[in-house]
Design a protein around this motif. Structure first.
Motif, PDB file in Angstrom:
ATOM      1  N   GLU A  26      41.785 100.609   2.035  1.00 30.61           N
ATOM      2  CA  GLU A  26      41.433  99.923   3.221  1.00 30.61           C
ATOM      3  C   GLU A  26      42.405  98.377   3.092  1.00 30.61           C
ATOM      4  O   GLU A  26      42.633  98.051   3.931  1.00 30.61           O
ATOM      5  N   GLU A  27      42.258  98.255   1.836  1.00 32.11           N
ATOM      6  CA  GLU A  27      42.946  96.767   1.499  1.00 32.11           C
ATOM      7  C   GLU A  27      44.117  97.112   0.476  1.00 32.11           C
ATOM      8  O   GLU A  27      43.958  97.657  -0.333  1.00 32.11           O
ATOM      9  N   LYS A  28      45.303  96.932   1.151  1.00 33.22           N
ATOM     10  CA  LYS A  28      46.528  97.203   0.533  1.00 33.22           C
ATOM     11  C   LYS A  28      46.536  96.447  -0.844  1.00 33.22           C
ATOM     12  O   LYS A  28      46.461  95.144  -0.723  1.00 33.22           O
ATOM     13  N   PRO A  29      46.543  97.046  -1.923  1.00 33.19           N
ATOM     14  CA  PRO A  29      46.661  96.410  -3.435  1.00 33.19           C
ATOM     15  C   PRO A  29      47.813  95.255  -3.560  1.00 33.19           C
ATOM     16  O   PRO A  29      48.934  95.686  -2.731  1.00 33.19           O
ATOM     17  N   LEU A  30      47.555  94.465  -4.106  1.00 35.00           N
ATOM     18  CA  LEU A  30      48.555  93.095  -4.364  1.00 35.00           C
ATOM     19  C   LEU A  30      49.158  93.260  -5.821  1.00 35.00           C
ATOM     20  O   LEU A  30      48.149  93.295  -6.677  1.00 35.00           O
ATOM     21  N   PRO A  31      50.367  92.877  -5.873  1.00 36.44           N
ATOM     22  CA  PRO A  31      50.773  92.667  -7.285  1.00 36.44           C
ATOM     23  C   PRO A  31      50.516  91.288  -8.091  1.00 36.44           C
ATOM     24  O   PRO A  31      50.059  90.382  -7.139  1.00 36.44           O
ATOM     25  N   ARG A  32      50.393  91.327  -9.107  1.00 39.81           N
ATOM     26  CA  ARG A  32      50.031  90.148  -9.917  1.00 39.81           C
ATOM     27  C   ARG A  32      51.134  89.530 -10.764  1.00 39.81           C
ATOM     28  O   ARG A  32      50.773  88.742 -11.778  1.00 39.81           O
ATOM     29  N   LEU A  33      52.094  89.944 -10.233  1.00 38.67           N
ATOM     30  CA  LEU A  33      53.469  89.519 -11.004  1.00 38.67           C
ATOM     31  C   LEU A  33      54.704  88.978  -9.929  1.00 38.67           C
ATOM     32  O   LEU A  33      54.440  89.620  -8.595  1.00 38.67           O
ATOM     33  N   VAL A  34      55.640  88.293 -10.380  1.00 40.91           N
ATOM     34  CA  VAL A  34      56.649  88.386  -9.105  1.00 40.91           C
ATOM     35  C   VAL A  34      57.911  88.425  -9.970  1.00 40.91           C
ATOM     36  O   VAL A  34      57.968  88.185 -11.005  1.00 40.91           O
ATOM     37  N   VAL A  35      58.785  89.092  -9.184  1.00 43.29           N
ATOM     38  CA  VAL A  35      60.245  89.097  -9.819  1.00 43.29           C
ATOM     39  C   VAL A  35      60.946  88.011  -9.155  1.00 43.29           C
ATOM     40  O   VAL A  35      61.364  87.812  -7.971  1.00 43.29           O
ATOM     41  N   GLU A  36      61.365  87.048 -10.172  1.00 41.30           N
ATOM     42  CA  GLU A  36      62.187  86.083  -9.670  1.00 41.30           C
ATOM     43  C   GLU A  36      63.419  86.525  -9.524  1.00 41.30           C
ATOM     44  O   GLU A  36      64.101  87.076 -10.397  1.00 41.30           O
ATOM     45  N   GLU A  37      64.019  85.753  -8.353  1.00 35.52           N
ATOM     46  CA  GLU A  37      65.513  86.619  -8.256  1.00 35.52           C
ATOM     47  C   GLU A  37      66.481  85.212  -7.654  1.00 35.52           C
ATOM     48  O   GLU A  37      65.995  84.450  -7.001  1.00 35.52           O
ATOM     49  N   LYS A  38      67.829  85.202  -8.400  1.00 32.98           N
ATOM     50  CA  LYS A  38      68.810  84.525  -7.908  1.00 32.98           C
ATOM     51  C   LYS A  38      70.083  85.500  -8.289  1.00 32.98           C
ATOM     52  O   LYS A  38      70.559  84.963  -9.531  1.00 32.98           O
ATOM     53  N   LEU A  39      70.303  86.224  -7.594  1.00 35.86           N
ATOM     54  CA  LEU A  39      71.182  87.272  -7.827  1.00 35.86           C
ATOM     55  C   LEU A  39      72.454  86.611  -8.391  1.00 35.86           C
ATOM     56  O   LEU A  39      72.897  85.693  -8.060  1.00 35.86           O
ATOM     57  N   PRO A  40      73.148  87.351  -9.484  1.00 36.90           N
ATOM     58  CA  PRO A  40      72.625  88.665  -9.991  1.00 36.90           C
ATOM     59  C   PRO A  40      71.172  88.442 -10.830  1.00 36.90           C
ATOM     60  O   PRO A  40      70.766  89.534 -11.618  1.00 36.90           O
ATOM     61  N   LEU A  41      70.730  87.333 -11.166  1.00 34.50           N
ATOM     62  CA  LEU A  41      69.743  87.098 -12.122  1.00 34.50           C
ATOM     63  C   LEU A  41      68.619  87.569 -11.583  1.00 34.50           C
ATOM     64  O   LEU A  41      68.174  87.213 -10.459  1.00 34.50           O
ATOM     65  N   THR A  42      67.619  88.378 -12.355  1.00 33.12           N
ATOM     66  CA  THR A  42      66.231  88.967 -11.862  1.00 33.12           C
ATOM     67  C   THR A  42      65.472  88.863 -13.147  1.00 33.12           C
ATOM     68  O   THR A  42      66.114  89.642 -14.085  1.00 33.12           O
ATOM     69  N   PHE A  43      64.419  88.849 -13.130  1.00 30.85           N
ATOM     70  CA  PHE A  43      63.510  88.999 -14.248  1.00 30.85           C
ATOM     71  C   PHE A  43      61.713  88.807 -13.871  1.00 30.85           C
ATOM     72  O   PHE A  43      61.667  87.860 -12.664  1.00 30.85           O
ATOM     73  N   ALA A  44      61.101  89.459 -14.252  1.00 30.50           N
ATOM     74  CA  ALA A  44      59.620  89.519 -13.829  1.00 30.50           C
ATOM     75  C   ALA A  44      58.847  88.572 -14.753  1.00 30.50           C
ATOM     76  O   ALA A  44      59.123  88.196 -15.950  1.00 30.50           O
ATOM     77  N   LEU A  45      57.726  87.524 -14.175  1.00 28.82           N
ATOM     78  CA  LEU A  45      57.103  86.757 -14.696  1.00 28.82           C
ATOM     79  C   LEU A  45      55.539  86.897 -14.263  1.00 28.82           C
ATOM     80  O   LEU A  45      55.325  87.141 -13.166  1.00 28.82           O
ATOM     81  N   GLN A  46      54.834  87.057 -15.299  1.00 25.36           N
ATOM     82  CA  GLN A  46      53.370  87.039 -14.915  1.00 25.36           C
ATOM     83  C   GLN A  46      52.650  86.149 -15.838  1.00 25.36           C
ATOM     84  O   GLN A  46      53.089  85.682 -16.676  1.00 25.36           O
ATOM     85  N   CYS A  47      51.357  86.063 -15.796  1.00 25.12           N
ATOM     86  CA  CYS A  47      50.210  85.260 -16.532  1.00 25.12           C
ATOM     87  C   CYS A  47      50.768  85.208 -18.138  1.00 25.12           C
ATOM     88  O   CYS A  47      50.674  86.279 -18.425  1.00 25.12           O
ATOM     89  N   ARG A  48      50.927  84.198 -18.684  1.00 23.77           N
ATOM     90  CA  ARG A  48      51.297  84.151 -20.165  1.00 23.77           C
ATOM     91  C   ARG A  48      50.054  84.024 -21.089  1.00 23.77           C
ATOM     92  O   ARG A  48      50.117  84.061 -22.251  1.00 23.77           O
ATOM     93  N   HIS A  49      48.711  84.190 -20.481  1.00 18.24           N
ATOM     94  CA  HIS A  49      47.426  84.172 -21.252  1.00 18.24           C
ATOM     95  C   HIS A  49      47.716  83.020 -22.427  1.00 18.24           C
ATOM     96  O   HIS A  49      47.328  83.155 -23.466  1.00 18.24           O
ATOM     97  N   CYS A  50      48.057  81.775 -21.818  1.00 17.73           N
ATOM     98  CA  CYS A  50      48.221  80.543 -22.690  1.00 17.73           C
ATOM     99  C   CYS A  50      47.254  80.329 -23.692  1.00 17.73           C
ATOM    100  O   CYS A  50      45.964  80.777 -23.480  1.00 17.73           O
ATOM    101  N   ALA A  51      47.617  79.729 -24.657  1.00 15.91           N
ATOM    102  CA  ALA A  51      46.662  79.504 -25.962  1.00 15.91           C
ATOM    103  C   ALA A  51      45.671  78.307 -25.255  1.00 15.91           C
ATOM    104  O   ALA A  51      44.360  78.408 -25.561  1.00 15.91           O
ATOM    105  N   GLU A  52      46.057  77.343 -24.693  1.00 16.06           N
ATOM    106  CA  GLU A  52      45.273  76.449 -24.010  1.00 16.06           C
ATOM    107  C   GLU A  52      45.612  76.499 -22.586  1.00 16.06           C
ATOM    108  O   GLU A  52      46.441  75.749 -21.835  1.00 16.06           O
ATOM    109  N   PRO A  53      44.733  77.267 -21.793  1.00 16.38           N
ATOM    110  CA  PRO A  53      45.210  77.662 -20.355  1.00 16.38           C
ATOM    111  C   PRO A  53      45.069  76.233 -19.374  1.00 16.38           C
ATOM    112  O   PRO A  53      43.573  75.896 -19.460  1.00 16.38           O
TER     113      PRO A  53
END
Lengths: 145, 435
Positions: A39-66
């Motif tokens: 019913e609800e299309k699932p959503l991703p919790r991370l993002v692929v950062e892009e500035k071609l040719p550079l790409t990398f995925a970034l998600q929550c870092r679970h910081c020590a002091e968030p």
């Protein structure tokens, strides 16, 4: 407590980590059913950062002091002292977006469907980290800190 | 009443700062004794959730900021429905309103603020006048709501507008009075104000700018108000949201310095050793201006309290993350802002302002930059995703001149930063070099 790290040089920018992250947070956990029947299309919790040719995925870092936990007005965000995970309780979240204001990585995402946020939970309750295990080129790795 | 005991840590207040302090000090000191004095009878709740509760988005038990067993698990002795009235700092003792005494090793003042009631003739504490500040307000407003048709909100700031939206959603005629010539006047700039004004008017909220209440009519209850310009509005419910004043009474008669708020250093300590303060009652370091300032905002209260807790437990930490910052939403316009707010046509010396307004998407972005290219403030309207990256660049005093155009990209991210800077900021998050 470990964290997922990206290897920008081997990331192909295929966005499969986003697809599989969404699957991991779907009801069926099935890549076809999740997007076809749920019913609800699932959503991703991370993002692929892009500035071609550079790409990398970034998600929550679970910081020590968030900063997100600091800013949360409802108590929806908390850091589990046992696992180190920064957890988000959607039942407590009111969607004030204070965490969006404070997360230094931009890793807390606004749910476009309702007034709440979504974030990486390190695949809590699942037997594998979906983004890491499904990356076709090993561009995401889990490392103990 | 005699001595109620001596505690290693004593906290006056029961909101964000108090919780931050407990969580900070307990992560360092598992054994020290902790007591907390609370004026109200309720378990710790979030004042910031009042609009969400009154708007029907959450139930009453979701207003609690921490689980019900929070204090037990943290081993905090909570003394409820008592007010601290005097600090005897020479003997490290606090006196309560019933005469009983509490000794302390370290003391935190997290007394918060109290809503300001402007001196308006006829405005006494009538039965249908409230602020949006406490559970008492919540219960009172709930009691009144069934019979209310016309609500007057005094104050067009963040609190007043949240109240206006809630009351509008409850089906009332809502009238917002603002003394300045625009809404949210000190918080955001003119463009943002006008976008918010448009949203409220479109929804059907009546705005009265450059205006305030001249007279209140009714004895037991406010029945109507006469405005400065002579107009009269029927009023079944009056919400006062013109601001919050720091509660600094306890500092009087001690050596604690007060400058609007209780003055603390970067370690959250007051002029009297062993006494700390945080949150709405305090005047804390603003990392953007470098000055001490009253910054009565939730994140500052919690983190200030947390840092105070570390310091009280003997772990030195500095509170250098605080500044003006807001995440707001009014009638589905999302706004995030932080740091210095520049208004008017004049840009102050040494600052540069860049902005972009998109009429079609109703989005707006504004950045205030220093001569060195450091972000000193920003406003995002309509498109707020990943705003925290800007706050991070602000906190790290990053020179953004090399990628200044990219700041307006709605998907601005770390990929847009120059390589060296990007990998410096993400050094713990990526692995470079193909291995």
């Amino acid at each position: 407590m470990g964290r997922i790290k990206a290897k920008p040089e081997v990331c192909m920018g295929c966005h499969l980590c986003e697809v599989w992250c969404a699957v991991a947070h779907s009801k069926s956990k099935h890549i076809i059913k999740a997007f076809l029947y749920e019913e609800e299309k699932p959503l991703p919790r991370l993002v692929v950062e892009e500035k071609l040719p550079l790409t990398f995925a970034l998600q929550c870092r679970h910081c020590a002091e968030p900063d997100c936990v600091t800013a949360c007005i409802s108590g929806a965000l908390s850091k589990d002292p046992e696992t180190g995970r920064v957890l988000h309780n959607p039942n407590q979240c009111v969607g004030c977006y204070s965490c969006v204001l404070t997360c230094p990585y931009g890793s807390i995402f606004i749910n476009p469907r309702k007034r709440e946020v979504i974030k990486c939970d390190l695949c809590a309750g699942l037997d594998t980290l979906y983004c890491v295990s499904h990356c076709p080129n090993g561009a995401l790795v889990y490392e103990d800190c | 009443m005699g001595n109620m005991g001596d505690y290693d840590y004593l906290i006056i207040g029961n909101s964000a700062g108090a919780v931050g302090c407990i969580e900070g000090l307990r992560s360092m000191d598992k054994n020290g004794t902790v007591a907390l004095v609370a004026e109200e009878e309720h378990h710790v709740y979030s004042r910031a959730l009042i609009p969400y509760y009154l708007g029907g988005q959450i139930t009453r038990n979701k207003m609690y900021y921490r689980p019900r067993d929070f204090y037990d698990r943290a081993r905090v002795s909570v003394i409820k429905e008592r007010r601290a009235v005097k600090i005897h700092s020479a003997v490290r003792m606090v006196e309560l309103d019933n005469g009983s005494r509490l000794g302390y090793g370290k003391l935190l003042l997290a007394t918060g603020g109290k809503p300001v009631y402007p001196p308006i003739s006829g405005l006494d504490k009538q039965q249908n006048v409230f602020s949006f500040h406490s559970m008492k307000d919540v219960l009172g407003i709930e009691r009144e709501l069934p019979a209310v048709r016309s609500a007057v909100v005094l104050g067009g700031g963040v609190i007043g507008l949240m109240a206006a939206e809630v009351l509008h959603k409850r089906g009332l005629d809502v009238h917002v009075l603002e003394l300045a010539d625009r809404l949210l006047a000190p918080v955001v700039d003119e463009t943002t104000s006008h976008l918010v004004e448009g949203a409220l008017q479109k929804a059907g909220v009546t705005l009265y700018l450059n205006n305030t209440i001249d007279q209140v009519h009714g004895t037991q209850r406010v029945e109507s108000v006469t405005l400065k310009d002579g107009r009269s509005i029927p009023c079944d419910l009056l919400i006062v949201g013109v601001g919050v004043a720091p509660r600094v009474e306890l500092a009087q008669g001690t050596g604690i310095e007060v400058n609007r708020g209780i003055v603390v250093d970067k370690n959250m300590q007051t002029a009297v050793p062993g006494i700390y303060a945080c949150g709405d009652c305090a005047s804390t370091y603003n990392f953007v201006t470098g000055a001490g300032q009253n910054l009565p905002l939730w994140p500052n209260a919690y983190l200030g309290g947390r840092i105070a807790g570390f310091n009280m437990a003997g772990m030195e930490r500095a509170f250098v993350q605080g500044t003006a910052m807001n995440a707001m939403h009014f009638f589905d316009i999302n706004i995030i802002n932080a740091g210095i707010n520049v208004t008017g046509a004049e840009t102050p010396d040494g600052l540069d302002v860049i902005q972009e307004y998109n009429k079609d998407t109703q989005t707006y972005r504004k950045f205030i930059l220093s001569e060195k290219g450091h972000i000193k403030g920003f406003i995002l309207v309509g498109q707020i995703a990943r705003a925290g990256i800007f706050l991070n660049l602000m906190r790290r005093k990053t020179d953004v001149r090399a990628f200044i155009k990219d700041l307006f990209k709605t998907d601005f991210g770390y990929a847009d930063l120059p390589e060296t800077l990007r990998w410096k900021l993400l050094q713990d998050d990526v692995i470079l070099g193909v291995v």
